[in-house]
Enzyme design. Structure first.
Site, PDB file in Angstrom:
ATOM      1  N   TYR A 169       0.843  -1.212   0.000  1.00  0.00           N
ATOM      2  CA  TYR A 169       0.000   0.000   0.000  1.00  0.00           C
ATOM      3  C   TYR A 169       0.873   1.255   0.000  1.00  0.00           C
ATOM      4  CZ  TYR A 169      -3.071   3.716   1.539  1.00  0.00           C
ATOM      5  OH  TYR A 169      -3.740   4.915   1.629  1.00  0.00           O
ATOM      6  N   LYS A 195       1.166   4.405  -2.809  1.00  0.00           N
ATOM      7  CA  LYS A 195       0.943   5.828  -2.505  1.00  0.00           C
ATOM      8  C   LYS A 195       2.208   6.642  -2.787  1.00  0.00           C
ATOM      9  CE  LYS A 195      -3.336   5.552  -1.710  1.00  0.00           C
ATOM     10  NZ  LYS A 195      -4.388   6.348  -2.321  1.00  0.00           N
TER      11      LYS A 195
HETATM   12  N1  NAP Z   1      -8.394   6.466   5.675  1.00  0.00           N
HETATM   13  C1  NAP Z   1      -7.111   6.816   5.719  1.00  0.00           C
HETATM   14  O1  NAP Z   1      -6.484   6.801   6.775  1.00  0.00           O
HETATM   15  C2  NAP Z   1      -6.402   7.281   4.464  1.00  0.00           C
HETATM   16  C3  NAP Z   1      -5.193   7.961   4.610  1.00  0.00           C
HETATM   17  C4  NAP Z   1      -4.529   8.400   3.474  1.00  0.00           C
HETATM   18  C5  NAP Z   1      -5.075   8.153   2.226  1.00  0.00           C
HETATM   19  N2  NAP Z   1      -6.247   7.478   2.119  1.00  0.00           N
HETATM   20  C6  NAP Z   1      -6.772   7.237   0.763  1.00  0.00           C
HETATM   21  O2  NAP Z   1      -8.046   7.836   0.660  1.00  0.00           O
HETATM   22  C7  NAP Z   1      -8.774   7.198  -0.397  1.00  0.00           C
HETATM   23  C8  NAP Z   1     -10.182   6.920   0.104  1.00  0.00           C
HETATM   24  O3  NAP Z   1     -10.116   5.973   1.166  1.00  0.00           O
HETATM   25  P1  NAP Z   1     -11.045   6.070   2.456  1.00  0.00           P
HETATM   26  O4  NAP Z   1     -10.162   6.214   3.622  1.00  0.00           O
HETATM   27  O5  NAP Z   1     -12.138   7.034   2.252  1.00  0.00           O
HETATM   28  O6  NAP Z   1     -11.582   4.570   2.528  1.00  0.00           O
HETATM   29  P2  NAP Z   1     -12.986   3.909   2.157  1.00  0.00           P
HETATM   30  O7  NAP Z   1     -14.073   4.477   3.015  1.00  0.00           O
HETATM   31  O8  NAP Z   1     -12.726   2.454   2.211  1.00  0.00           O
HETATM   32  O9  NAP Z   1     -13.260   4.377   0.655  1.00  0.00           O
HETATM   33  C9  NAP Z   1     -12.633   3.769  -0.442  1.00  0.00           C
HETATM   34  C10 NAP Z   1     -13.468   4.053  -1.673  1.00  0.00           C
HETATM   35  O10 NAP Z   1     -12.771   3.543  -2.816  1.00  0.00           O
HETATM   36  C11 NAP Z   1     -13.634   2.655  -3.505  1.00  0.00           C
HETATM   37  N3  NAP Z   1     -12.884   1.585  -4.168  1.00  0.00           N
HETATM   38  C12 NAP Z   1     -11.926   0.802  -3.637  1.00  0.00           C
HETATM   39  N4  NAP Z   1     -11.498  -0.090  -4.549  1.00  0.00           N
HETATM   40  C13 NAP Z   1     -12.207   0.134  -5.682  1.00  0.00           C
HETATM   41  C14 NAP Z   1     -12.236  -0.462  -6.961  1.00  0.00           C
HETATM   42  N5  NAP Z   1     -11.426  -1.484  -7.300  1.00  0.00           N
HETATM   43  N6  NAP Z   1     -13.106   0.016  -7.877  1.00  0.00           N
HETATM   44  C15 NAP Z   1     -13.938   1.045  -7.564  1.00  0.00           C
HETATM   45  N7  NAP Z   1     -13.960   1.652  -6.369  1.00  0.00           N
HETATM   46  C16 NAP Z   1     -13.093   1.196  -5.428  1.00  0.00           C
HETATM   47  C17 NAP Z   1     -14.556   2.112  -2.441  1.00  0.00           C
HETATM   48  O11 NAP Z   1     -15.708   1.613  -3.051  1.00  0.00           O
HETATM   49  P3  NAP Z   1     -16.231   0.094  -2.792  1.00  0.00           P
HETATM   50  O12 NAP Z   1     -16.530   0.001  -1.338  1.00  0.00           O
HETATM   51  O13 NAP Z   1     -17.407   0.017  -3.671  1.00  0.00           O
HETATM   52  O14 NAP Z   1     -15.103  -0.813  -3.186  1.00  0.00           O
HETATM   53  C18 NAP Z   1     -14.811   3.356  -1.616  1.00  0.00           C
HETATM   54  O15 NAP Z   1     -15.795   4.143  -2.236  1.00  0.00           O
HETATM   55  C19 NAP Z   1      -7.980   5.964  -0.764  1.00  0.00           C
HETATM   56  O16 NAP Z   1      -7.249   6.214  -1.953  1.00  0.00           O
HETATM   57  C20 NAP Z   1      -7.017   5.795   0.401  1.00  0.00           C
HETATM   58  O17 NAP Z   1      -5.824   5.148   0.028  1.00  0.00           O
HETATM   59  C21 NAP Z   1      -6.928   7.047   3.202  1.00  0.00           C
END
Ligand code: NAP
Length: 262
Positions: free
Chosen positions: A152, A156
């Site tokens: 992961y 990133k």
């Molecule tokens: N939460 C953290 O601590 C954090 C920190 C830094 C960066 N981020 C980044 O922020 C972004 C959003 O994550 P989040 O924290 O909001 O988590 P989240 O609530 O799990 O949201 C992830 C989103 O991405 C979608 N997704 C994942 N795989 C997919 C695929 N193969 N095709 C289409 N949609 C897909 C999910 O949809 P489905 O459920 O339908 O798969 C969901 O809508 C990600 O890129 C993550 O790496 C998160």
């Protein structure tokens, strides 16, 4: 209402977490929306985002595949994209040797391959019009080797780096590229990544609405990047001076599964 009065934004990963909040800020700020995620939950999310004054189309598609991205692009139906918020992403915790390789590949294909393919297709369309805003959700995780989250963090690191490179290539084109670099944020991410059994998974995290707001504002201003929260900015600053081996050791302390034997 025409496309000029209501510019169109694509937001991927908009069914939950940061992506849903990014889509909400787009809607509040007058964008029509085309949102996408992999599961049926994208449809109720669209219902919440829809209002009498904005159009919200939802596509349920797997963005880890080129075909899935093409399905999203087909839903554009020729409309110009004013803003692309490439946010969909997956985490994956645990020791690399214990990870299922199909899950490893899914993380790479979603975070990197699908994201870059979508960005290239949409940026070409924007270039032909000489305008557009792109927001890529990277992470401060890209600044450090991700012990017990190795793949992961690598994805990133690629996105953080790619975002700045593309921004430089597009300088003067009318297209801006912004990298949103959140720290740990309270979403479904840690549960889905199998990381609840870690210090990081159980720590206090940032609110997704606050993170998305910073990202949206930075995108609108055409800024290069935004690291949300002072603690994350401090972590980013430390990462830039600390040796990689030490960073890997520190990271492992917060991401090592508690159930792992000593
Ligand atoms: N939460 C953290 O601590 C954090 C920190 C830094 C960066 N981020 C980044 O922020 C972004 C959003 O994550 P989040 O924290 O909001 O988590 P989240 O609530 O799990 O949201 C992830 C989103 O991405 C979608 N997704 C994942 N795989 C997919 C695929 N193969 N095709 C289409 N949609 C897909 C999910 O949809 P489905 O459920 O339908 O798969 C969901 O809508 C990600 O890129 C993550 O790496 C998160």
């Amino acid at each position: 209402m025409n496309a000029q009065s209501h510019p169109l934004a694509i937001v991927t990963g908009a069914s939950s977490g940061i992506g849903f909040e990014l889509a909400r800020y787009c809607a509040i700020n007058g964008f029509e929306l085309l949102i996408a995620a992999d599961e049926p939950e994208i449809h109720p999310a669209a219902e919440v985002l829809r209002s009498p004054t904005n159009t919200v189309d939802a596509v349920e598609t797997d963005l880890s595949t080129l075909e899935g991205v093409d399905e999203l692009l087909a839903a554009l139906d020729g409309r110009p994209v004013a803003a692309l918020l490439a946010n969909a992403g997956r985490g994956l915790g645990g020791a690399f040797l214990e990870q299922d390789f199909a899950a490893v590949r899914h993380v790479i294909d979603t975070n990197v391959t699908g994201t870059l393919y979508l960005v290239q297709k949409v940026a070409r369309q924007m270039r032909s019009r000489g305008e557009g805003r792109i927001l890529i959700t990277g992470s401060i995780a890209g600044f450090m080797p991700g012990t017990y989250q190795a793949v992961y963090n690598g994805t990133k690191a690629l996105l953080d780096s790619f975002s700045f490179a593309l921004r430089a290539e597009l300088k003067g084109s009318g297209i801006t590229v912004t990298c949103l670099m959140p720290g740990a944020t309270e979403t479904e991410f840690f549960d889905r990544a199998g990381m609840q059994d870690t210090k990081l998974g159980q720590s206090k995290k940032d609110a997704p609405a606050a993170v998305a707001r910073k990202g949206f504002d930075a995108m609108q201003k055409g800024e290069g990047d935004v690291v949300t929260g002072w603690q994350n900015r401090l972590a980013a600053a430390i990462s830039s001076v600390m040796p990689s081996g030490a960073l890997a050791a520190v990271h492992g302390r917060s991401t090592r599964p508690r159930s792992a034997a000593d």
